[in-house]
Write an enzyme that holds these catalytic residues in place. Structure first.
Site, PDB file in Angstrom:
ATOM      1  N   PHE A  11       1.661  50.594  41.149  1.00  0.00           N
ATOM      2  CA  PHE A  11       0.227  50.381  40.912  1.00  0.00           C
ATOM      3  C   PHE A  11      -0.522  50.178  42.246  1.00  0.00           C
ATOM      4  CE2 PHE A  11      -2.678  46.621  39.888  1.00  0.00           C
ATOM      5  CZ  PHE A  11      -3.772  47.400  39.590  1.00  0.00           C
ATOM      6  N   ASN A  32      11.867  53.697  44.810  1.00  0.00           N
ATOM      7  CA  ASN A  32      13.052  54.098  44.029  1.00  0.00           C
ATOM      8  C   ASN A  32      12.728  54.295  42.550  1.00  0.00           C
ATOM      9  OD1 ASN A  32      12.780  51.535  43.043  1.00  0.00           O
ATOM     10  ND2 ASN A  32      14.884  50.874  43.447  1.00  0.00           N
ATOM     11  N   GLY A  36       7.910  51.942  39.135  1.00  0.00           N
ATOM     12  CA  GLY A  36       6.775  52.829  39.402  1.00  0.00           C
ATOM     13  C   GLY A  36       6.954  54.160  38.702  1.00  0.00           C
ATOM     14  N   TYR A 144      11.986  36.112  40.921  1.00  0.00           N
ATOM     15  CA  TYR A 144      10.808  36.664  41.606  1.00  0.00           C
ATOM     16  C   TYR A 144      10.255  35.648  42.601  1.00  0.00           C
ATOM     17  CZ  TYR A 144       6.145  38.922  41.953  1.00  0.00           C
ATOM     18  OH  TYR A 144       4.985  39.528  42.375  1.00  0.00           O
ATOM     19  N   LYS A 148      10.188  36.053  46.652  1.00  0.00           N
ATOM     20  CA  LYS A 148       8.927  36.164  47.396  1.00  0.00           C
ATOM     21  C   LYS A 148       8.807  35.052  48.433  1.00  0.00           C
ATOM     22  CE  LYS A 148       6.962  39.815  45.622  1.00  0.00           C
ATOM     23  NZ  LYS A 148       6.490  40.937  46.444  1.00  0.00           N
TER      24      LYS A 148
HETATM   25  P1  NAD Z   1       4.538  47.995  40.489  1.00  0.00           P
HETATM   26  O1  NAD Z   1       5.779  47.671  39.720  1.00  0.00           O
HETATM   27  O2  NAD Z   1       3.554  48.909  39.871  1.00  0.00           O
HETATM   28  O3  NAD Z   1       4.927  48.596  41.911  1.00  0.00           O
HETATM   29  C1  NAD Z   1       6.072  48.224  42.634  1.00  0.00           C
HETATM   30  C2  NAD Z   1       6.755  49.500  43.137  1.00  0.00           C
HETATM   31  O4  NAD Z   1       7.890  49.153  43.931  1.00  0.00           O
HETATM   32  C3  NAD Z   1       7.261  50.390  41.998  1.00  0.00           C
HETATM   33  O5  NAD Z   1       6.812  51.715  42.181  1.00  0.00           O
HETATM   34  C4  NAD Z   1       8.774  50.276  42.095  1.00  0.00           C
HETATM   35  O6  NAD Z   1       9.432  51.437  41.641  1.00  0.00           O
HETATM   36  C5  NAD Z   1       8.968  50.005  43.580  1.00  0.00           C
HETATM   37  N1  NAD Z   1      10.215  49.313  43.915  1.00  0.00           N
HETATM   38  C6  NAD Z   1      10.679  48.141  43.395  1.00  0.00           C
HETATM   39  N2  NAD Z   1      11.846  47.810  43.974  1.00  0.00           N
HETATM   40  C7  NAD Z   1      12.127  48.782  44.886  1.00  0.00           C
HETATM   41  C8  NAD Z   1      13.189  49.005  45.800  1.00  0.00           C
HETATM   42  N3  NAD Z   1      14.222  48.173  45.888  1.00  0.00           N
HETATM   43  N4  NAD Z   1      13.130  50.097  46.595  1.00  0.00           N
HETATM   44  C9  NAD Z   1      12.082  50.955  46.512  1.00  0.00           C
HETATM   45  N5  NAD Z   1      11.061  50.805  45.666  1.00  0.00           N
HETATM   46  C10 NAD Z   1      11.088  49.734  44.854  1.00  0.00           C
HETATM   47  O7  NAD Z   1       3.861  46.601  40.866  1.00  0.00           O
HETATM   48  P2  NAD Z   1       2.492  46.284  41.654  1.00  0.00           P
HETATM   49  O8  NAD Z   1       1.649  45.480  40.764  1.00  0.00           O
HETATM   50  O9  NAD Z   1       1.932  47.526  42.254  1.00  0.00           O
HETATM   51  O10 NAD Z   1       3.022  45.323  42.808  1.00  0.00           O
HETATM   52  C11 NAD Z   1       3.151  45.764  44.157  1.00  0.00           C
HETATM   53  C12 NAD Z   1       3.469  44.580  45.044  1.00  0.00           C
HETATM   54  O11 NAD Z   1       2.421  43.618  44.970  1.00  0.00           O
HETATM   55  C13 NAD Z   1       4.752  43.856  44.628  1.00  0.00           C
HETATM   56  O12 NAD Z   1       5.442  43.439  45.792  1.00  0.00           O
HETATM   57  C14 NAD Z   1       4.233  42.663  43.858  1.00  0.00           C
HETATM   58  O13 NAD Z   1       5.144  41.571  43.914  1.00  0.00           O
HETATM   59  C15 NAD Z   1       2.933  42.360  44.590  1.00  0.00           C
HETATM   60  N6  NAD Z   1       1.984  41.631  43.719  1.00  0.00           N
HETATM   61  C16 NAD Z   1       1.289  42.287  42.719  1.00  0.00           C
HETATM   62  C17 NAD Z   1       0.417  41.570  41.908  1.00  0.00           C
HETATM   63  C18 NAD Z   1      -0.397  42.227  40.812  1.00  0.00           C
HETATM   64  O14 NAD Z   1      -1.127  41.516  40.111  1.00  0.00           O
HETATM   65  N7  NAD Z   1      -0.379  43.520  40.638  1.00  0.00           N
HETATM   66  C19 NAD Z   1       0.263  40.189  42.101  1.00  0.00           C
HETATM   67  C20 NAD Z   1       1.006  39.560  43.101  1.00  0.00           C
HETATM   68  C21 NAD Z   1       1.844  40.307  43.917  1.00  0.00           C
END
Ligand code: NAD
Ligand code: UDP
Length: 308
Positions: A11, A32, A36, A144, A148
């Site tokens: 996202f 990976n 996603g 998680y 983090k």
């Molecule tokens: P998301 O799940 O849509 O995106 C995360 C992406 O990382 C995915 O495409 C997934 O396939 C990829 N991924 C996960 N582990 C992996 C690995 N070992 N190697 C390669 N790719 C990997 O989630 P998001 O909401 O886009 O979150 C993105 C980042 O922002 C994350 O680190 C999340 O912890 C942080 N975050 C998001 C929010 C939110 O509200 N969206 C809030 C706090 C923190």
């Protein structure tokens, strides 16, 4: 710039990728696909400045010289990270180290996506960056939260010991187009339920609060931080606080749905309140969000309709 975005098919990572490509930069996207989807970056298949590498960041990687590493790869929703508990811990630890090693090797800048979950179930309200948090280190969310928190510590260590030019953003609940429809987060669940005419499932009595930031505001804040010289964590989120019940009612208004609201058990360790103090971001890079929840939900409506 040549920018590496880890988590590019996710996202936030896909929106960040779009931002840099619009700026004229080159992007190496790494993902990976564990949470996603290629759908988020399909529109870039003919973009010569975008390169996609399907790769687990827990394995070392060298994709050549980059100027900035954005470390966004990690399962992010409670449903996803509890399904992928060990992977989440390893991604926060080994994966973050591999990304930091790339920044160190190429003297690139580095920005890590941290989270409001570092504050756990907070006893300080609103949460400012000096608060150390109230995290259960052995509960279901710990895979998680502790990943983090370890990652934040590792990033600070690379800054202190290896002089890597690092930044830490503590992201609060963010929503918008490309949120995975099945990731179980409250906005995706409520929007999909409302549009399908199903009951909206409120966990607990709905009095717990969250503060929801629309994705374009979040990306603007992250970019502001990336250009600043701040190495300690900075909150980026929308400080307007909503109860989950109010959020459900907002979704019903925006979708025009006549779905009912039903109550389900509250998951263990679900934080009771969450609201960012954003005065540090305001002071450092003059950022504040512009889009309120109902406007953001309207902007997300077509996307969620397309997911049905
Ligand atoms: P998301 O799940 O849509 O995106 C995360 C992406 O990382 C995915 O495409 C997934 O396939 C990829 N991924 C996960 N582990 C992996 C690995 N070992 N190697 C390669 N790719 C990997 O989630 P998001 O909401 O886009 O979150 C993105 C980042 O922002 C994350 O680190 C999340 O912890 C942080 N975050 C998001 C929010 C939110 O509200 N969206 C809030 C706090 C923190
Ligand atoms: N929630 C809910 N119904 C749902 C999904 C989530 O009531 O269908 C609640 C959840 O219990 C939490 C809040 O909404 O209190 C936000 O949940 P989410 O999973 O989006 O993210 P969190 O902030 O808990 O990481």
């Amino acid at each position: 710039m040549r920018v590496m975005v880890a988590g590019a098919a996710g996202f936030l990572g896909s929106h960040l990728t779009d931002y840099f490509l619009q700026q004229g930069d080159q992007v190496v996207g790494v993902d990976n696909l564990c949470t996603g989807s290629m759908r988020n970056i399909d529109h870039l298949s003919n973009e010569p400045r975008f390169e996609f590498i399907e790769h687990d960041i827990c394995e070392p990687l060298d994709a050549g010289k980059v100027d900035y590493v954005f470390s966004f790869a990690s399962p992010a929703s409670p449903v996803d990270y509890q399904r992928l508990g060990i992977e989440t811990l390893m991604t926060g630890a080994i994966g973050t180290k591999n990304m930091l090693d790339i920044a160190r090797r190429y003297k690139a800048k580095f920005l890590h996506a941290s989270t409001s979950e570092c504050y756990g179930d907070p006893s300080v309200h609103p949460q400012n960056e000096d608060y150390w948090g109230n995290v259960n280190p052995v509960g279901p969310r710990s895979v998680y939260d502790e990943a983090k928190r370890f990652a934040e510590s590792l990033v600070m260590a690379y800054y202190r010991y290896y002089s890597v030019d690092t930044r830490l953003v503590r992201i609060f609940n963010t929503y918008g187009p490309r949120l995975q429809k099945t990731d179980g987060r409250v906005i995706s669940n409520f929007m999909m339920q409302a549009l399908k005419g199903e009951d909206l499932t409120i966990y607990g009595d709905g009095s717990q609060t969250r503060s929801f930031c629309y994705v374009s505001d979040e990306i603007e804040g992250i970019i502001g931080l990336s250009r600043s010289g701040e190495h300690f964590p900075v909150n980026v989120g929308n400080p307007t606080e909503w109860t989950i019940l109010e959020c459900a009612r907002a979704v019903l208004r925006v979708t025009g749905s006549s779905s009912k609201i039903v109550n389900r058990p509250l998951p263990q360790d679900d934080p009771m309140q969450r609201k960012p103090d954003i005065s540090k971001a305001q002071r450092l890079f003059q950022w504040e969000p512009k889009i309120d929840l109902e406007t953001g939900l309207k902007l997300s409506l077509d996307y969620f309709k397309s997911c049905i």
